[in-house]
Design an enzyme around this catalytic site. Structure first.
Site, PDB file in Angstrom:
ATOM      1  N   ASP A  29      27.923  51.931  46.649  1.00  0.00           N
ATOM      2  CA  ASP A  29      27.073  50.988  47.292  1.00  0.00           C
ATOM      3  C   ASP A  29      26.348  51.571  48.581  1.00  0.00           C
ATOM      4  O   ASP A  29      26.512  52.875  49.237  1.00  0.00           O
ATOM      5  CB  ASP A  29      28.543  50.130  47.943  1.00  0.00           C
ATOM      6  CG  ASP A  29      28.090  49.032  48.655  1.00  0.00           C
ATOM      7  OD1 ASP A  29      26.809  48.416  48.411  1.00  0.00           O
ATOM      8  OD2 ASP A  29      28.949  48.247  49.430  1.00  0.00           O
ATOM      9  N   GLY A  32      20.462  50.077  49.477  1.00  0.00           N
ATOM     10  CA  GLY A  32      19.656  49.244  50.133  1.00  0.00           C
ATOM     11  C   GLY A  32      19.610  49.656  51.688  1.00  0.00           C
ATOM     12  O   GLY A  32      18.634  49.476  52.244  1.00  0.00           O
ATOM     13  N   ARG A  33      20.498  49.574  52.116  1.00  0.00           N
ATOM     14  CA  ARG A  33      20.908  49.914  53.614  1.00  0.00           C
ATOM     15  C   ARG A  33      20.154  51.120  53.979  1.00  0.00           C
ATOM     16  O   ARG A  33      19.642  51.658  55.071  1.00  0.00           O
ATOM     17  CB  ARG A  33      22.272  49.600  54.048  1.00  0.00           C
ATOM     18  CG  ARG A  33      22.575  48.193  54.504  1.00  0.00           C
ATOM     19  CD  ARG A  33      24.079  48.006  54.334  1.00  0.00           C
ATOM     20  NE  ARG A  33      24.787  48.094  53.211  1.00  0.00           N
ATOM     21  CZ  ARG A  33      26.057  47.985  52.892  1.00  0.00           C
ATOM     22  NH1 ARG A  33      26.921  48.201  54.172  1.00  0.00           N
ATOM     23  NH2 ARG A  33      26.591  48.292  51.794  1.00  0.00           N
ATOM     24  N   ASN A  77      25.120  40.966  40.149  1.00  0.00           N
ATOM     25  CA  ASN A  77      23.935  41.415  40.314  1.00  0.00           C
ATOM     26  C   ASN A  77      22.698  40.720  39.887  1.00  0.00           C
ATOM     27  O   ASN A  77      21.539  41.069  40.286  1.00  0.00           O
ATOM     28  CB  ASN A  77      23.896  42.922  40.124  1.00  0.00           C
ATOM     29  CG  ASN A  77      24.697  44.018  40.943  1.00  0.00           C
ATOM     30  OD1 ASN A  77      25.064  44.992  40.850  1.00  0.00           O
ATOM     31  ND2 ASN A  77      24.929  43.414  42.329  1.00  0.00           N
ATOM     32  N   TRP A  78      22.777  40.141  39.014  1.00  0.00           N
ATOM     33  CA  TRP A  78      21.758  39.286  38.286  1.00  0.00           C
ATOM     34  C   TRP A  78      21.100  38.343  39.299  1.00  0.00           C
ATOM     35  O   TRP A  78      19.936  37.647  38.905  1.00  0.00           O
ATOM     36  CB  TRP A  78      22.158  38.535  37.161  1.00  0.00           C
ATOM     37  CG  TRP A  78      22.575  39.531  35.980  1.00  0.00           C
ATOM     38  CD1 TRP A  78      23.840  39.634  35.543  1.00  0.00           C
ATOM     39  CD2 TRP A  78      21.716  40.141  35.108  1.00  0.00           C
ATOM     40  NE1 TRP A  78      23.758  40.368  34.435  1.00  0.00           N
ATOM     41  CE2 TRP A  78      22.447  41.015  34.118  1.00  0.00           C
ATOM     42  CE3 TRP A  78      20.323  40.395  35.117  1.00  0.00           C
ATOM     43  CZ2 TRP A  78      21.966  41.799  33.321  1.00  0.00           C
ATOM     44  CZ3 TRP A  78      19.690  41.299  34.131  1.00  0.00           C
ATOM     45  CH2 TRP A  78      20.677  41.872  33.497  1.00  0.00           C
TER      46      TRP A  78
END
Length: 251
Positions: A29, A32-33, A77-78
């Site tokens: 995880d 993105g950040r 996640n789709w």
């Protein structure tokens, strides 16, 4: 002198090699950040995250841990933008094509947790090829959770169990916790001893819900693209500092 190598060696010396977790699970995880912090597109975070996959798989294998499960793509996640999903699938294909020979040479068996049927044709083919190529390897098992959801896994297992009861393959009275494990994607594997979640989030996100009943959790603020071998070793040291009681009172 390589300071990073010295740090890794110092951490490795703190690890009790006789008390390693047999199975580590990681929720990858924070890609993105990580990218946003650097004013980069999210895809740049995912690409850097793949580099950590290579590093951590190698580190886990080198230290002698036989099972590693990586949460790569969930059933939820789709719901992400199509461009991001396409980029993730492309990275999956690139990873398998570049790393398959190395993984096979290093005796790593690739196993998939999840329903592959929804994947696009190309990544699906590459995944099946990787599974088939490495199916007889025995040094380490790398589970990749793809289109995976813990609730889906349990429901899918229940459906299969009911069919076996209806077809007289098992008796209702035979059903217990150990038998039910045979209906999960992790059949014939030990439950995770250690679950690691980078990125600062402290939740399970529908991951291995049945298997983590007595798993030790380590949460770290480091984003996945920065989760190096050092961070892995720190997590193992934290795991080894705990006393696992499994519902009892310990010594």
């Amino acid at each position: 002198m390589d300071t990073n190598a010295n740090n890794i060696d110092a951490l490795l010396n703190k690890i009790n090699l006789d008390n390693l977790p047999r199975h580590i699970a990681i929720i990858m995880d924070g890609n993105g950040r990580w990218a946003k912090k650097r004013f980069l597109p999210r895809t740049a975070g995912h690409k850097e995250g793949v580099e950590r996959v290579k590093e951590i798989v190698e580190a886990v294998g080198n230290i002698g841990i036989p099972y590693l499960t990586l949460y790569a793509f969930s059933t939820e996640n789709w719901g992400r933008p199509k461009e991001e999903i396409d980029a993730l699938m492309k990275l999956l294909v690139e990873y398998l094509r570049k790393e398959l020979n190395t993984l096979h040479k290093n005796n790593v068996k690739i196993n998939i947790l999840g329903d592959l049927e929804r994947l696009p044709d190309l990544p699906k083919r590459e995944v099946y090829k990787a599974v088939e190529t490495t199916k007889n390897n025995i040094k380490m098992q790398l589970n990749i959770a793809l289109n995976y959801g813990g609730r889906y896994e349990i429901i899918n297992g229940i459906k299969s169990l009911i069919l076996d009861v209806q077809n007289n393959r098992i008796k209702l009275d035979d059903i217990d916790e150990e038998l039910f494990k045979n209906y999960l994607f992790t059949k014939d594997q030990p439950d995770p001893d250690l679950l690691i979640r980078p990125s600062g989030e402290k939740r399970i996100s529908n991951f291995l819900l049945y298997q983590i009943a007595y798993t030790e959790f380590v949460f770290t603020d480091v984003y996945w693209p920065d989760f190096t071998t050092e961070e892995l070793y720190k997590s193992i040291i934290e795991y080894q500092s705990r006393k696992r009681r499994f519902g009892g009172i310990g010594e």
